[in-house]
Design a protein around this motif. Sequence first.
Motif, mmCIF file in Angstrom:
data_model
loop_
_atom_site.group_PDB
_atom_site.id
_atom_site.type_symbol
_atom_site.label_atom_id
_atom_site.label_comp_id
_atom_site.label_asym_id
_atom_site.label_seq_id
_atom_site.Cartn_x
_atom_site.Cartn_y
_atom_site.Cartn_z
ATOM 1 N N ALA A 184 35.811 14.697 -11.146
ATOM 2 C CA ALA A 184 35.492 13.900 -9.965
ATOM 3 C C ALA A 184 34.650 14.691 -8.984
ATOM 4 O O ALA A 184 33.749 14.144 -8.338
ATOM 5 C CB ALA A 184 36.775 13.429 -9.291
ATOM 6 N N LEU A 185 34.916 15.995 -8.870
ATOM 7 C CA LEU A 185 34.132 16.827 -7.960
ATOM 8 C C LEU A 185 32.667 16.855 -8.388
ATOM 9 O O LEU A 185 31.763 16.794 -7.538
ATOM 10 C CB LEU A 185 34.702 18.244 -7.918
ATOM 11 N N VAL A 186 32.420 16.942 -9.680
ATOM 12 C CA VAL A 186 31.038 16.920 -10.177
ATOM 13 C C VAL A 186 30.345 15.635 -9.745
ATOM 14 O O VAL A 186 29.204 15.649 -9.244
ATOM 15 C CB VAL A 186 31.010 17.072 -11.706
ATOM 16 N N LEU A 187 31.011 14.493 -9.911
ATOM 17 C CA LEU A 187 30.412 13.216 -9.523
ATOM 18 C C LEU A 187 30.182 13.152 -8.014
ATOM 19 O O LEU A 187 29.170 12.607 -7.547
ATOM 20 C CB LEU A 187 31.304 12.060 -9.970
ATOM 21 N N LYS A 198 32.543 3.069 -9.671
ATOM 22 C CA LYS A 198 31.120 2.795 -9.860
ATOM 23 C C LYS A 198 30.531 3.631 -10.992
ATOM 24 O O LYS A 198 29.771 3.121 -11.825
ATOM 25 C CB LYS A 198 30.362 3.073 -8.554
ATOM 26 N N GLU A 199 30.895 4.900 -11.043
ATOM 27 C CA GLU A 199 30.294 5.816 -12.012
ATOM 28 C C GLU A 199 30.892 5.685 -13.408
ATOM 29 O O GLU A 199 30.233 6.012 -14.392
ATOM 30 C CB GLU A 199 30.441 7.258 -11.529
ATOM 31 N N THR A 200 32.147 5.233 -13.499
ATOM 32 C CA THR A 200 32.806 5.171 -14.800
ATOM 33 C C THR A 200 32.940 3.761 -15.345
ATOM 34 O O THR A 200 33.297 3.587 -16.522
ATOM 35 C CB THR A 200 34.210 5.788 -14.712
ATOM 36 N N GLY A 201 32.683 2.755 -14.510
ATOM 37 C CA GLY A 201 32.822 1.379 -14.966
ATOM 38 C C GLY A 201 34.248 0.871 -14.952
ATOM 39 O O GLY A 201 34.523 -0.223 -15.453
ATOM 40 N N ASN A 202 35.165 1.632 -14.385
ATOM 41 C CA ASN A 202 36.554 1.184 -14.291
ATOM 42 C C ASN A 202 36.730 0.208 -13.133
ATOM 43 O O ASN A 202 35.912 0.152 -12.210
ATOM 44 C CB ASN A 202 37.486 2.380 -14.089
ATOM 45 N N LYS A 203 37.802 -0.546 -13.183
ATOM 46 C CA LYS A 203 38.090 -1.552 -12.172
ATOM 47 C C LYS A 203 38.441 -0.878 -10.841
ATOM 48 O O LYS A 203 39.230 0.076 -10.807
ATOM 49 C CB LYS A 203 39.267 -2.420 -12.626
ATOM 50 N N LYS A 208 24.193 10.612 -12.792
ATOM 51 C CA LYS A 208 24.539 11.268 -14.054
ATOM 52 C C LYS A 208 23.323 11.420 -14.957
ATOM 53 O O LYS A 208 23.273 12.339 -15.776
ATOM 54 C CB LYS A 208 25.638 10.487 -14.768
ATOM 55 N N GLN A 209 22.370 10.541 -14.798
ATOM 56 C CA GLN A 209 21.163 10.595 -15.625
ATOM 57 C C GLN A 209 20.238 11.754 -15.225
ATOM 58 O O GLN A 209 19.342 12.124 -15.983
ATOM 59 C CB GLN A 209 20.405 9.270 -15.541
ATOM 60 N N ASP A 210 20.474 12.311 -14.043
ATOM 61 C CA ASP A 210 19.636 13.410 -13.564
ATOM 62 C C ASP A 210 20.108 14.776 -14.062
ATOM 63 O O ASP A 210 19.453 15.793 -13.814
ATOM 64 C CB ASP A 210 19.599 13.431 -12.033
#
Length: 354
Positions: free
Chosen positions: A165-168, A323-328, A178-180
């Motif tokens: 989570a810290l990375v995100l 948002k970043e993982t697609g989870n609810k 993440k694409q960068d």
Amino acid sequence: MKPSRHFDRRAFLSATLGAVALGLTACAGDETPDAALAAGAPLPESAPKGTKLVVGDKEHQKALEFSGEVDKFTFQVEFANLSGGPQTLEAFRADALDIGSVADIPPIHSHWTGIPTKIVASKFRQDPLNHAIYRLGIAPGVAVATLADIRGKKIAYSPGQAQGALVLRVLHKVGLTKQDVKLVELPSTGDAYSTALASRQVEVAPIGGVQIRRYETKYGRDGATTIAHGLRDDPGHLYAPVTVLADPAKAAAIREYVQAWARAWRWREANPDEWIERYYVKDQGLSADDGRWLVENAGVADIPASWTEAIARHQETIDLLAKETGNKPLRAEDLYDRRYESVAADALAAGGAR
């Protein structure tokens, strides 16, 4: 008090299939409560005779022992030799653990993986930006002097854990996605990240605790560095499955455990030399210098009587991860059992820490 038990992953997996494993009674109790405790019902004041808790709080277990708090429990406590989000969740899933100690990501991940839990105690660090748990380790020879320089780099990533989570959050802070970068999934246990950095398997990785000091000392001559991330990374929680909290006896025992947990934190701070010698040196095999560095870097624990600000910060993390993982998306409020909100702070206010 029974001795700590070795955490056996295969035994836990067997337990999920219904096998009798680990010598544990299902979630630490032989008797089924006559009636479940409703989520909004007041907490019972005392645990009945025969109540047992299995606790995964490996480091703080020693503070409870050294301070004498563990001898005051009116229930039976058994400490499981496990730590971290993945091990704790696996133990919860196997009905082999009642309460665990983690950062702020495992309580989120537990809901996303079908194991509803509630936070029952929270602590933070006073002056958290100057007493951060993690720094970003930079591999030898890699040109990263600022956070923006991580663009295009290979970054160690552990989904479901605080480091991931810290990375995100760092990416979000500097306007990257993440694409960068190239996220490399690696377990964050032990010195795995430091080793991956030294071998250039990854170029950037969040490292914490004594690994910061050791990485800088061992690989600094080769050009390895660490940089501050400038974000709060200090939450520490105790959390338990909602099924455990529905047991009146266990709910009462957890209330008592949280009180002792808070007093043991104050004991650690009031007795740094003893804590360093007995835990870091004799139990963990670290040097006294490493122990002093860890104590000084940790600063003082903030155990608030109100979780309102913490819940708001937790919500920001949840929204970003969803948002970043697609989870609810989740409501951070739903991750906390506010019946326990002031239990730890009230115990400190009442005194009794030795």
